[in-house]
Design a protein around this motif. Structure first.
Motif, PDB file in Angstrom:
ATOM      1  N   PRO A 100     -57.673 -52.783  -1.265  1.00 43.44           N
ATOM      2  CA  PRO A 100     -57.780 -51.894  -0.111  1.00 43.44           C
ATOM      3  C   PRO A 100     -58.682 -50.688  -0.361  1.00 43.44           C
ATOM      4  O   PRO A 100     -58.752 -50.170  -1.474  1.00 43.44           O
ATOM      5  N   LEU A 101     -59.334 -50.243   0.723  1.00 40.44           N
ATOM      6  CA  LEU A 101     -60.180 -49.059   0.713  1.00 40.44           C
ATOM      7  C   LEU A 101     -59.534 -47.982   1.562  1.00 40.44           C
ATOM      8  O   LEU A 101     -59.164 -48.232   2.707  1.00 40.44           O
ATOM      9  N   THR A 102     -59.382 -46.800   0.991  1.00 40.66           N
ATOM     10  CA  THR A 102     -58.866 -45.659   1.747  1.00 40.66           C
ATOM     11  C   THR A 102     -59.980 -44.640   1.930  1.00 40.66           C
ATOM     12  O   THR A 102     -60.689 -44.306   0.967  1.00 40.66           O
ATOM     13  N   VAL A 103     -60.178 -44.193   3.169  1.00 40.92           N
ATOM     14  CA  VAL A 103     -61.203 -43.198   3.472  1.00 40.92           C
ATOM     15  C   VAL A 103     -60.570 -42.006   4.162  1.00 40.92           C
ATOM     16  O   VAL A 103     -59.584 -42.141   4.896  1.00 40.92           O
ATOM     17  N   GLU A 104     -61.141 -40.824   3.925  1.00 41.04           N
ATOM     18  CA  GLU A 104     -60.675 -39.610   4.594  1.00 41.04           C
ATOM     19  C   GLU A 104     -61.823 -38.617   4.648  1.00 41.04           C
ATOM     20  O   GLU A 104     -62.335 -38.194   3.612  1.00 41.04           O
TER      21      GLU A 104
END
Length: 432
Positions: A150-154
């Motif tokens: 998974p990729l988490t972006v913010e």
């Protein structure tokens, strides 16, 4: 293991080509970003399209109505967009859809909130380097698992100059084209290499224009994007998919006679090039009003540069395998990064059934044979490999068993039904 056993037979009849998956993704996203109600007609709920629908619902899109023709399994969807984005879900499951993942990441970055993108199969490891470079330049926080989903972006995108290579994937360019018009200032997408898969970018620009978003294209090297634009609701009918039609065209050339319906003669789809390719190889093609008819013919090998239409590689490999002389497929390096390494996959499986085919670093060298043997092959969990092998069965001497055959649901859920409708002899096969 879900397997299909095909007894060799010609394929004949009429087929209504399914709607373009590429255009379906784009129309759904544009409708969802509009302020109001849009109707997207002629949709098939493949796994990839369901992923995009669920993803846009996470940003606030509503589906007001679904009108399905039970005979054709085609649907018209009424979509309500709010004209602004909101975060209704933090985790967006892209299933195995590269388009969903790469189109929705920049949209998520419009909100500046934390989102996590998940997936499965080969999508987990498909490269996102172009976006990682963008995140660093824009100050967007991100994390992944050893370079995989998974990729988490913010973080939020800001107006400016975005540099992207044109020979990696046009999906990154399209993703930014959806998002950048909604920023408060103007932006430029600078293409740093020759633009490949240009047809997909043309499709994006055309659908955006239909929803009142305008982007200036300077010779496919620089795209000027004014900020503060608004998506305006529109009704959009999705045309037939040339990448799916290609399988039936080749099947007809090998052993059959098929009339294809629901294909736009003025289409911008890059895969429309299949008509020119098989014509150069000697195929019999008749334009009959709104239909295209393809009949059995002996074909000759040629050199095929697939840089602008890489999705055609598996089925062109099948055609080359039973054409006279040598077929050479070049500039196909990117297909190694699809649902499977498609060069390796199609070469491996066609060799099993008697093809004379060799991988090169960026393509395939194929010496044609008169027929294929049959046997047991595998789809490599790749819808286009499965469909290409089904086409190969029409030139086999013995039955062909395709393992993991249900993978076609990723893009073409009705493929086996259509195959049988055209005269294909298919049995589900238990591999024990």
């Amino acid at each position: 293991m879900d397997s299909i056993k095909i007894s060799p037979s010609p394929l004949k009849g009429n087929i209504n080509i399914p709607p373009s998956k590429s255009l379906s993704h784009r129309a759904i996203i544009c409708a969802a970003l509009s302020n109001g109600i849009s109707r997207v007609e002629n949709i098939v709920f493949s796994e990839d399209i369901l992923a995009t629908l669920e993803g846009m619902k996470a940003f606030g899109m509503e589906i007001l109505d679904i009108d399905t023709d039970l005979k054709t399994n085609r649907s018209d969807i009424t979509i309500k967009g709010k004209g602004y984005l909101e975060k209704l879900k933090e985790v967006i499951d892209c299933r195995e859809s590269g388009s969903t993942l790469r189109f929705l990441i920049p949209i998520a970055c419009l909100l500046g909130e934390k989102f996590t993108f998940t997936g499965r199969g080969k999508l987990v490891e498909r490269p996102l380097t172009s976006y990682y470079n963008m995140f660093k330049a824009q100050g967007v926080k991100y994390s992944n698992v050893n370079g995989k989903l998974p990729l988490t972006v913010e973080g939020s995108l800001k107006p400016g100059v975005y540099e992207l290579a044109g020979n990696v994937s046009s999906q990154f360019i399209t993703g930014l084209m959806f998002a950048l018009p909604l920023l408060s200032g103007d932006s430029i997408i600078e293409i740093t290499t020759e633009l490949e898969s240009k047809g997909y970018v043309d499709l994006t620009l055309d659908v955006l224009h239909r929803f009142s978003i305008n982007i200036e294209n300077n010779k496919d090297k620089r795209f000027y994007i004014s900020g503060n634009q608004k998506y305006i609701p529109a009704d959009y009918k999705v045309e037939g998919d040339y990448s799916q039609a290609a399988f039936w065209m080749v099947a007809a050339v090998l052993n059959g006679e098929i009339t294809l319906e629901n294909l736009s003669k003025s289409s911008l789809q890059g895969d429309k090039e299949i008509l020119n390719i098989i014509s150069k190889m000697g195929a019999n093609i008749l334009n009959e009003g709104e239909h295209i008819k393809v009949t059995t013919s002996q074909t000759n090998g040629i050199v095929i540069d697939v840089s602008q239409y890489p999705d055609l590689v598996p089925v062109l490999a099948v055609l080359g395998a039973v054409s006279k002389g040598k077929t050479k497929i070049v500039n196909a390096l990117r297909v190694r990064l699809k649902e499977s390494d498609r060069l390796k996959a199609i070469a491996c499986e066609l060799k099993k059934i008697g093809a004379n085919i060799t991988e090169t670093p960026d393509g395939l060298d194929i010496i044609g044979v008169s027929s294929l043997s049959g046997g047991i092959v595998d789809s490599w969990n790749d819808h286009r490999i499965a469909m290409a092998l089904a086409v190969a069965s029409t030139k086999c001497k013995e039955s062909l068993i395709i393992n993991n055959s249900r993978v076609v649901s990723k893009s073409y859920p009705e493929f086996w039904d259509d195959f049988v409708e055209l005269g294909g002899v298919v049995d589900e096969w238990n591999m024990g």
